[in-house]
Design a protein around this motif. Sequence first.
Motif, mmCIF file in Angstrom:
data_model
loop_
_atom_site.group_PDB
_atom_site.id
_atom_site.type_symbol
_atom_site.label_atom_id
_atom_site.label_comp_id
_atom_site.label_asym_id
_atom_site.label_seq_id
_atom_site.Cartn_x
_atom_site.Cartn_y
_atom_site.Cartn_z
ATOM 1 N N GLY A 151 0.628 10.815 5.494
ATOM 2 C CA GLY A 151 1.575 9.374 5.502
ATOM 3 C C GLY A 151 1.037 8.577 4.408
ATOM 4 N N GLY A 152 -0.099 8.700 3.884
ATOM 5 C CA GLY A 152 -0.611 7.991 2.820
ATOM 6 C C GLY A 152 0.448 8.272 1.679
ATOM 7 N N LEU A 153 1.131 9.387 1.406
ATOM 8 C CA LEU A 153 2.158 9.551 0.456
ATOM 9 C C LEU A 153 3.213 8.536 0.511
ATOM 10 C CD1 LEU A 153 1.913 13.522 0.242
ATOM 11 C CD2 LEU A 153 0.897 11.690 -1.452
ATOM 12 N N VAL A 154 3.608 8.005 1.830
ATOM 13 C CA VAL A 154 4.699 7.311 2.007
ATOM 14 C C VAL A 154 4.607 5.811 2.600
ATOM 15 C CG1 VAL A 154 6.265 9.360 2.274
ATOM 16 C CG2 VAL A 154 5.181 8.274 4.320
ATOM 17 N N GLY A 155 3.405 5.387 1.840
ATOM 18 C CA GLY A 155 3.180 3.882 2.368
ATOM 19 C C GLY A 155 2.217 3.892 3.476
ATOM 20 N N GLY A 156 1.647 4.973 4.182
ATOM 21 C CA GLY A 156 1.001 4.985 5.367
ATOM 22 C C GLY A 156 -0.477 4.042 5.106
ATOM 23 N N GLY A 157 -1.165 4.026 3.947
ATOM 24 C CA GLY A 157 -2.145 3.240 3.503
ATOM 25 C C GLY A 157 -3.478 4.031 4.310
ATOM 26 N N ALA A 158 -4.488 2.981 3.881
ATOM 27 C CA ALA A 158 -5.912 3.245 4.600
ATOM 28 C C ALA A 158 -6.415 4.734 4.207
ATOM 29 C CB ALA A 158 -5.492 3.078 6.051
ATOM 30 N N LEU A 159 -7.046 5.392 5.238
ATOM 31 C CA LEU A 159 -7.605 6.481 4.635
ATOM 32 C C LEU A 159 -6.649 7.642 3.936
ATOM 33 C CD1 LEU A 159 -10.079 7.653 7.635
ATOM 34 C CD2 LEU A 159 -10.429 6.343 5.494
ATOM 35 N N GLY A 160 -5.209 7.761 4.279
ATOM 36 C CA GLY A 160 -4.491 8.450 3.714
ATOM 37 C C GLY A 160 -4.326 8.029 2.074
ATOM 38 N N TYR A 161 -4.124 6.593 2.006
ATOM 39 C CA TYR A 161 -3.952 6.211 0.498
ATOM 40 C C TYR A 161 -5.193 6.616 -0.193
ATOM 41 C CZ TYR A 161 -3.823 2.709 -3.329
ATOM 42 O OH TYR A 161 -3.943 2.074 -4.466
ATOM 43 N N VAL A 177 10.831 14.001 4.808
ATOM 44 C CA VAL A 177 12.321 13.879 4.347
ATOM 45 C C VAL A 177 13.277 13.103 5.036
ATOM 46 C CG1 VAL A 177 14.173 15.008 3.250
ATOM 47 C CG2 VAL A 177 12.013 15.989 2.760
ATOM 48 N N PRO A 178 13.652 13.490 6.226
ATOM 49 C CA PRO A 178 14.297 12.676 7.028
ATOM 50 C C PRO A 178 13.837 11.388 7.497
ATOM 51 C CG PRO A 178 13.624 14.349 8.310
ATOM 52 C CD PRO A 178 13.183 14.782 7.234
ATOM 53 N N ALA A 179 12.561 11.294 7.622
ATOM 54 C CA ALA A 179 11.741 9.955 8.021
ATOM 55 C C ALA A 179 12.060 8.841 6.868
ATOM 56 C CB ALA A 179 10.343 10.265 8.384
ATOM 57 N N LEU A 180 11.987 9.382 5.519
ATOM 58 C CA LEU A 180 12.055 8.651 4.293
ATOM 59 C C LEU A 180 13.500 8.066 4.342
ATOM 60 C CD1 LEU A 180 9.604 10.320 1.582
ATOM 61 C CD2 LEU A 180 9.497 7.849 2.562
ATOM 62 N N GLY A 181 14.422 9.056 4.626
ATOM 63 C CA GLY A 181 15.939 8.617 4.463
ATOM 64 C C GLY A 181 16.231 7.640 5.359
ATOM 65 N N LEU A 182 15.307 7.435 6.692
ATOM 66 C CA LEU A 182 15.823 6.666 7.601
ATOM 67 C C LEU A 182 15.371 5.287 7.434
ATOM 68 C CD1 LEU A 182 16.154 8.942 10.905
ATOM 69 C CD2 LEU A 182 18.088 7.527 10.017
ATOM 70 N N PHE A 183 13.805 5.448 7.252
ATOM 71 C CA PHE A 183 13.164 4.048 7.254
ATOM 72 C C PHE A 183 12.536 3.626 5.901
ATOM 73 C CE2 PHE A 183 12.931 6.336 11.363
ATOM 74 C CZ PHE A 183 13.293 5.248 12.203
ATOM 75 N N GLY A 184 12.606 4.507 4.926
ATOM 76 C CA GLY A 184 11.722 4.317 3.578
ATOM 77 C C GLY A 184 10.558 4.111 3.723
ATOM 78 N N PRO A 185 9.723 3.941 2.643
ATOM 79 C CA PRO A 185 8.428 3.983 2.572
ATOM 80 C C PRO A 185 7.698 2.918 3.545
ATOM 81 C CG PRO A 185 9.087 3.968 0.631
ATOM 82 C CD PRO A 185 10.301 3.740 1.034
ATOM 83 N N GLY A 186 6.546 3.136 4.198
ATOM 84 C CA GLY A 186 5.782 2.507 5.077
ATOM 85 C C GLY A 186 5.007 2.882 6.147
ATOM 86 N N ARG A 187 4.287 2.125 6.708
ATOM 87 C CA ARG A 187 3.465 2.774 7.966
ATOM 88 C C ARG A 187 4.308 3.304 9.019
ATOM 89 N NH1 ARG A 187 -0.020 -1.928 10.173
ATOM 90 N NH2 ARG A 187 1.938 -3.035 9.624
ATOM 91 N N PHE A 188 5.372 2.660 9.384
ATOM 92 C CA PHE A 188 6.058 2.968 10.387
ATOM 93 C C PHE A 188 6.843 4.348 9.980
ATOM 94 C CE2 PHE A 188 10.247 3.294 12.620
ATOM 95 C CZ PHE A 188 9.838 3.128 14.055
ATOM 96 N N THR A 189 7.324 4.751 8.979
ATOM 97 C CA THR A 189 7.574 5.885 8.553
ATOM 98 C C THR A 189 6.655 7.063 8.658
ATOM 99 O OG1 THR A 189 9.269 4.998 6.833
ATOM 100 C CG2 THR A 189 8.724 7.202 6.498
ATOM 101 N N ALA A 190 5.453 6.736 8.144
ATOM 102 C CA ALA A 190 4.115 7.715 8.242
ATOM 103 C C ALA A 190 4.256 7.945 9.798
ATOM 104 C CB ALA A 190 2.983 7.083 7.762
ATOM 105 N N ILE A 191 4.204 7.090 10.682
ATOM 106 C CA ILE A 191 4.070 7.362 12.058
ATOM 107 C C ILE A 191 5.254 8.083 12.818
ATOM 108 C CG2 ILE A 191 3.970 6.244 14.296
ATOM 109 C CD1 ILE A 191 2.318 3.927 12.870
ATOM 110 N N VAL A 192 6.447 7.746 12.340
ATOM 111 C CA VAL A 192 7.436 8.566 12.971
ATOM 112 C C VAL A 192 7.360 9.965 12.541
ATOM 113 C CG1 VAL A 192 10.169 8.945 12.431
ATOM 114 C CG2 VAL A 192 8.988 6.607 12.763
#
Length: 678
Positions: A609-619, A524-539
Amino acid sequence: MSSLADAKAQTADGGLVELVRSRAKLFTILAVIVLWVVLWALLRGHDILYLPGRGTTDVHNWFTDLKTSLIKSRDHNVLMQFTGWLSDRFNSNVTRLQHLISTPDYPRPVPQIGWFGVLGLATWATLAVAGWRMAVAVATGLLACGYLGFWEDSMDTLIVIFVAVAVCLIIGLPLAVWIGNSKRATTVATPILDVLQTFPPFVYLAPLALFFAIGPALAVVVTILFALPPAVRISAHGIRSVSGSTVEATNSLGQNRWQRLRKVQLPMAKRTIIVGVNQTIMAALSMVVIAGYVDGPGLGKPVVQSIVANQVGPGFVAGLCIVIIAVLLDRTTTVASVRAETIARGGGGDARQRRIILGGSGVVALVMVYLSRTQIKLAEFPESSLGTKLADKVQSVADWVTENWSVQTTWLSDSVTSWFINPMQDLIANSPWYVTGLALLVLAYIVGGLFAAASTAVCLAGIYFTDLWYDTMVTFTSVIVATVLVMLLAVVLGVWMARSRVVERILRPVLDAAQVMPPFVYLVPALGLFGPGRFTAIVAAVIYAAPVAIKLVSDGIQGVSPTTVEAATASGSSTWQIITKVQLPMARNSLVLAANQGLLFVLSMVVIGGLVGGGALGYDSVLGFSQTSAFGKGVVAGIAIVLLGVMVDRTLKRAAEVDGQTSFADLKNSIRRYPRMS
């Protein structure tokens, strides 16, 4: 003069040789990486086994066809009929408990026991097992959940946890007794428990949805599978830890196995077993949000809705209720274990006075139950705008941060992605598969020896046959990046905590609270700060994994002998030299363990992380759960995640065993080679 110069030259040469020998493994690793980079530059993009996001292979289609055939055979397949019957039992039990304390039991417009009665019973039960302080805390926490607007969802969450933990203990305790008394059972059970713990919980959903209907039953079964290993492992450890001489003494008295278990092993392992119950409850609670994805009742649904809508405020409030429940359950079971031990040793105060207090408070609780059944105001929790106001405030803050810090957050995300994530992913995923595989195999051998190399070879072969090599390497990149960031935080904050009591008093409760949060809450806070993407999943993965790694590093540094530190100080070493040349080397095993646990925690966030744009195996896993045609690919992606986790876990564990602790003599030599700079 010449002899003095020669002596100095020989000393310098000897020091250089000693330095090369002591760093031989590091230099070898660097040589392998350099060779890998050269081969990548020459062969980049060839034989990378790339498969498009929605592409499938025969392996994936086989699992999809298996799903279709199982569905068609539901009416005459024994396994499908059994799981259907089991699903009905779980659904009916959860529904019955909901009608008891959370949802209307029509034609009765309210539950059989209203909120006032539930509050009384919960407070009384906590008073009985954990004392009056925890009873006050539980009452306050439950009221907070109610006034935040989530009383019914909080009760549903507790119901799912109660059913899942009860089944875990019914299955897990007999298994723990068996494993604790049998080396053969330990050998058989250990790899199974390893796989269950390595499997990211979200991955269970796709295959289990075949056998259990979407709803409470699936939520309970997934929670059981994830929460069972701690109950078995920790309880078995407690039974194995009972003194051998004590067991031999009972044998000499003629006791049989049942008597020895009931009168000696279980009582002496009681505190450890309660710790196992505590960890089982925490594992079950971490599945709350995942249960929301399969229409399971509880606080997971509002968190899922907030993630889908990218609304930080409502998700924050629901997540806050999850944290409150987690802290209450954690502290109650912990205090209960200590209290039980104290009472067993003859402490705990006046037993007669305690019985009187429990009897009187029990009568009060029963009166509260009666009033909640007869008074509508005491059956339905009063409406409150507190939760809505808090959600609006949090959302406004999140919007303000997004509007005013978007330049900074975007710069941070783009910089880390461009300068760190992308180059590493390019090396790992865009090298030919055989180059990457050979490099990982050699690195595993250097770090962990032959056993680690053999485990790596088996896991890499399995990943190759999943036809998801490229996606696995992309996921591996994200895991490595997140783990590196976790270890940087762990070393900095862990050393700081270990060397400063003030810092430890401030950070320790924060880390304890962070550890009980379910992983989805961090999105929730990671999405609010950085939006969807790999970096958000890593954070989100870093935030989730950092607390346990920080605590392990801190405990390892604190475990270094004060005598050794004093010797280094007396030799003139600076604070920086004491940390880098004494404390960190002597806490090497703790550092490796922190890296191991941090990596496993990061890996458990892969699918999320795949739910927020992490991609790869999560997706791939999320796609397999959400689309029937991609079911097989989702299942195979889960297998690849497990193989990846087992590979790295085995290598790091073996590395800890091979390296061991640095000797005191080596440390003294290290101190002498690096005197304090004037």
